[in-house]
Write a protein that holds these residues in place. Structure first.
Motif, PDB file in Angstrom:
ATOM      1  N   ALA A 228       0.815  -1.227   0.000  1.00  0.00           N
ATOM      2  CA  ALA A 228       0.000   0.000   0.000  1.00  0.00           C
ATOM      3  C   ALA A 228       0.844   1.270   0.000  1.00  0.00           C
ATOM      4  CB  ALA A 228      -0.918   0.002   1.224  1.00  0.00           C
ATOM      5  N   CYS A 229       2.111   1.165   0.366  1.00  0.00           N
ATOM      6  CA  CYS A 229       2.930   2.379   0.539  1.00  0.00           C
ATOM      7  C   CYS A 229       3.419   2.902  -0.812  1.00  0.00           C
ATOM      8  CB  CYS A 229       4.115   2.083   1.451  1.00  0.00           C
ATOM      9  SG  CYS A 229       5.139   3.549   1.710  1.00  0.00           S
ATOM     10  N   ARG A 230       3.168   4.202  -1.036  1.00  0.00           N
ATOM     11  CA  ARG A 230       3.565   4.826  -2.314  1.00  0.00           C
ATOM     12  C   ARG A 230       4.684   5.843  -2.095  1.00  0.00           C
ATOM     13  NH1 ARG A 230      -1.854   6.680  -5.256  1.00  0.00           N
ATOM     14  NH2 ARG A 230      -0.382   6.939  -6.977  1.00  0.00           N
ATOM     15  N   SER A 231       5.511   5.571  -1.063  1.00  0.00           N
ATOM     16  CA  SER A 231       6.538   6.565  -0.712  1.00  0.00           C
ATOM     17  C   SER A 231       7.536   6.796  -1.852  1.00  0.00           C
ATOM     18  CB  SER A 231       7.276   6.161   0.572  1.00  0.00           C
ATOM     19  OG  SER A 231       7.885   4.910   0.420  1.00  0.00           O
TER      20      SER A 231
ATOM     21  N   VAL B  26       6.070   9.465  -3.767  1.00  0.00           N
ATOM     22  CA  VAL B  26       6.177  10.720  -3.003  1.00  0.00           C
ATOM     23  C   VAL B  26       7.594  11.274  -3.120  1.00  0.00           C
ATOM     24  CG1 VAL B  26       6.101  11.733  -0.681  1.00  0.00           C
ATOM     25  CG2 VAL B  26       4.343  10.095  -1.375  1.00  0.00           C
TER      26      VAL B  26
ATOM     27  N   CYS C 235      -1.937   9.433  -1.440  1.00  0.00           N
ATOM     28  CA  CYS C 235      -1.784   8.010  -1.108  1.00  0.00           C
ATOM     29  C   CYS C 235      -3.026   7.578  -0.316  1.00  0.00           C
ATOM     30  CB  CYS C 235      -0.514   7.798  -0.272  1.00  0.00           C
ATOM     31  SG  CYS C 235      -0.400   6.156   0.447  1.00  0.00           S
TER      32      CYS C 235
ATOM     33  N   ALA D 185      -3.475   5.314   1.783  1.00  0.00           N
ATOM     34  CA  ALA D 185      -3.244   4.929   3.179  1.00  0.00           C
ATOM     35  C   ALA D 185      -3.018   6.127   4.095  1.00  0.00           C
ATOM     36  CB  ALA D 185      -2.024   4.005   3.249  1.00  0.00           C
ATOM     37  N   PHE D 186      -2.778   7.314   3.527  1.00  0.00           N
ATOM     38  CA  PHE D 186      -2.420   8.506   4.303  1.00  0.00           C
ATOM     39  C   PHE D 186      -3.477   8.803   5.366  1.00  0.00           C
ATOM     40  CE2 PHE D 186      -2.760  13.104   4.983  1.00  0.00           C
ATOM     41  CZ  PHE D 186      -1.470  13.426   5.332  1.00  0.00           C
TER      42      PHE D 186
ATOM     43  N   CYS E 149      -1.981   4.464   7.633  1.00  0.00           N
ATOM     44  CA  CYS E 149      -0.604   4.946   7.836  1.00  0.00           C
ATOM     45  C   CYS E 149      -0.621   6.269   8.586  1.00  0.00           C
ATOM     46  CB  CYS E 149       0.082   5.120   6.479  1.00  0.00           C
ATOM     47  SG  CYS E 149       1.778   5.721   6.618  1.00  0.00           S
TER      48      CYS E 149
ATOM     49  N   LEU F 150       3.476   3.047   7.617  1.00  0.00           N
ATOM     50  CA  LEU F 150       3.773   1.997   6.633  1.00  0.00           C
ATOM     51  C   LEU F 150       5.086   2.293   5.919  1.00  0.00           C
ATOM     52  CD1 LEU F 150       0.301   1.368   4.936  1.00  0.00           C
ATOM     53  CD2 LEU F 150       1.437   0.010   6.691  1.00  0.00           C
ATOM     54  N   GLY F 151       5.434   3.561   5.814  1.00  0.00           N
ATOM     55  CA  GLY F 151       6.653   3.934   5.104  1.00  0.00           C
ATOM     56  C   GLY F 151       7.459   4.948   5.900  1.00  0.00           C
TER      57      GLY F 151
ATOM     58  N   THR G   5       8.629   7.761   5.008  1.00  0.00           N
ATOM     59  CA  THR G   5       8.269   9.167   4.806  1.00  0.00           C
ATOM     60  C   THR G   5       7.224   9.645   5.810  1.00  0.00           C
ATOM     61  OG1 THR G   5       6.809   8.353   3.070  1.00  0.00           O
ATOM     62  CG2 THR G   5       8.843   9.395   2.355  1.00  0.00           C
ATOM     63  N   MET G   6       6.557   8.711   6.502  1.00  0.00           N
ATOM     64  CA  MET G   6       5.609   9.096   7.554  1.00  0.00           C
ATOM     65  C   MET G   6       6.282   9.160   8.918  1.00  0.00           C
ATOM     66  SD  MET G   6       2.580  10.071   8.254  1.00  0.00           S
ATOM     67  CE  MET G   6       1.145   9.666   7.270  1.00  0.00           C
TER      68      MET G   6
ATOM     69  N   CYS H 271       5.405  12.869   4.026  1.00  0.00           N
ATOM     70  CA  CYS H 271       4.124  12.385   4.548  1.00  0.00           C
ATOM     71  C   CYS H 271       3.913  12.886   5.975  1.00  0.00           C
ATOM     72  CB  CYS H 271       4.071  10.853   4.498  1.00  0.00           C
ATOM     73  SG  CYS H 271       4.184  10.200   2.818  1.00  0.00           S
TER      74      CYS H 271
END
Ligand code: SF4
Length: 374
Positions: A312-315, A318, A328, A330-331, A335, A341-342, A344-345, A352
Motif C-alpha cells: 500500500a505504501c507509495r513513498s 512521493v 496516497c 493509506a495517508f 498509515c 507503513l513507510g 516518509t511518515m 508524509c
C-alpha cells in the motif's frame, strides 16, 4: 528569537511574494530537494501563498526516507544480536523494516540506544570493551563528515569493538537521476543549503548547464525559501539556468575543505539503492578499503536478506515528486506517524509526516498523533 525571527518577518515575506507574483507569467514546477525545506514550506503554508502557476514538488532529500529497506533489515538483524550495543539517532527507531522496527527489537531485549552524536557511540565502545558497538551512519553530505571523523578516530585510537553500518547518499547524482527520469516535470531546483555548506557549489554548474535548469542554493527559514523561489522563477522567466547562492550566510562556494578532506580519506563513492526509487549510480558513500575493519556489513554476516515493502505504501512516488502524500490512499488511515507503513511518515524530514502534522486534510486530530516520532 534573533537570527530566526528575522528570517520569518511577515512584512518581508509579503514583499517577496509580491515580487514572485509580479515575475511569474506562466506555469513553473520547482523541486525543493531537502525534506527540511519541505517541512518549512508545509508548516508555513508557503506553497498555498504562491501564485497558482508556481508548483513546489517535494524532493527525495530526507535521509531516513531513502535509506534502503535492505540496510534497515541489516540494522535490525545486527541490533538483535546479544553481544551488540546498537546506537542510532532517534528518528531511525520507528522506521519500518520488512517485519519490525528498532523499537520492537529493543522491546524484545535488544540493546538499542539513542545517541546524539556518533562520538557518543564511540565513547560507549570505549566503556564496553567486551561488547560490539555499532553506529547506524546514514544521511546526506551533512551527516557524513562527523561519521567519517568518528571512524577515523576509532582507527586512530585503536578501538576494535566499534563499527559503523554506513548508508550515505549524495545529492548531485540524485538530481541527475530526477532529470533523466521519463516522468520528470522539474524545471528548477532549490538546492539544500546545509549540504552546500559542506560540499560547496562546485558540483552544480555542470548539472545546471547539462539539463538547462536553474539551481538556487537555499536555506531553511520561510524568507530563505521565498528568496530561493524568487531567484529561481526570475531565472526561469528570463530563460537562464545558472547556479546562484541564496544562502551566503552559511554557504561558501568552496564549502568546507576540512570536511571534504575527511570524507575523501574515510569514504569511497559507490552505487546506492534509494528506498522507493532504486539504485542510482555513484550516489552513495561506503567505508573505503583502508577502513573496512570498521564496516559493520563486513564484520557481521548479514547477507541474504529478503526484503518486503508494504504494497500500500507509495513513498517511492512521493519521494520522486510524482504524487503528494495525501494522494496516497493509506495517508492518515492505515498509515500514521504512530503506525507508519513507510519511512516518509516517520522521519522529521519526511513529506508524509509534514502533510500529516501541518495539513491534516480532513483527518481528525488526536493528541497521541501530534508527534511524528516518539
Ligand atoms: S502516507 Fe504512508 S503509506 Fe502512503 S506513501 Fe506516505 S508513508 Fe507510504
Amino acid at each position: 528569537m534573533k537570527y530566526i525571527d528575522e528570517f520569518q518577518d511577515p512584512e518581508l515575506a509579503r514583499r517577496l511574494l509580491d515580487d514572485i507574483r509580479d515575475t511569474v507569467t506562466r506555469p513553473w514546477a520547482l523541486m525543493e530537494v531537502c525534506g527540511g525545506q519541505t517541512h518549512t514550506i508545509i508548516r508555513h503554508g508557503i506553497d498555498q501563498l504562491l501564485p497558482d502557476n508556481v508548483e513546489l514538488i517535494h524532493g527525495p532529500g530526507c535521509p531516513v526516507c531513502v535509506t534502503p529497506l535492505e540496510v534497515i533489515d541489516k540494522a535490525l538483524e545486527i541490533a538483535s544480536r546479544p553481544d551488540v550495543i546498537f546506537c542510532s539517532f532517534g528518528d531511525m527507531l520507528r522506521v519500518p523494516g520488512s517485519d519490525r522496527d528498532l523499537f520492537q527489537v529493543r522491546s524484545h531485549g535488544g540493546d538499542v540506544r539513542v545517541v546524539y552524536s556518533p562520538l557518543d557511540a564511540l565513547k560507549i565502545a570505549q566503556q564496553n570493551p567486551h561488547r560490539e558497538v555499532v553506529f547506524f551512519g546514514i544521511g546526506f553530505e551533512t551527516t557524513a563528515p562527523p561519521n567519517a571523523m568518528t571512524v577515523h578516530q576509532a582507527r586512530r585510537l585503536g578501538i576494535p569493538n566499534f563499527s559503523m553500518l554506513v548508508s550515505h547518499v549524495r545529492v548531485p547524482p540524485a538530481i541527475e537521476a530526477i532529470m533523466t527520469s521519463p516522468s520528470c516535470r522539474v524545471q528548477a531546483f532549490l538546492a539544500a543549503g546545509h549540504v552546500c555548506s559542506v560540499m560547496g557549489v562546485q558540483e552544480y554548474p555542470e548539472l545546471a548547464e547539462r539539463f538547462k535548469v536553474p539551481i538556487v542554493v537555499t536555506g531553511f527559514e520561510p524568507l530563505d525559501i521565498l528568496e530561493g523561489i524568487r531567484r529561481t522563477v526570475r531565472q526561469l522567466e528570463r530563460g537562464e539556468h545558472t547556479v546562484e547562492n541564496a544562502y551566503p550566510r552559511a554557504v561558501r562556494p568552496e564549502g568546507n575543505p576540512a570536511a571534504q578532506a575527511m570524507l575523501a580519506d574515510v569514504f569511497e563513492v559507490t552505487d546506492r539503492a534509494w528506498r522507493g526509487i532504486g539504485t542510482i549510480p555513484a550516489s552513495g558513500w561506503r567505508l573505503s578499503e583502508r577502513y573496512r575493519d570498521y564496516d559493520a556489513e563486513y564484520r557481521f554476516s548479514v547477507d541474504g536478506i529478503t526484503t518486503r515493502e508494504p504494497a500500500a505504501c507509495r513513498s517511492g512516488e512521493v519521494l520522486q515528486g510524482l504524487i503528494k502524500p495525501h494522494e496516497c490512499e493509506a495517508f492518515g488511515a492505515t498509515c500514521t506517524p504512530r503506525s507508519p507503513l513507510g519511512a516518509t511518515m516517520v522521519s522529521s524530514e519526511g513529506a508524509c509526516a509534514a502533510y500529516y502534522l501541518y495539513r491534516r486534510l480532513g483527518i481528525p486530530s488526536t493528541p497521541q498523533e501530534a508527534s511524528p516520532v516518539a
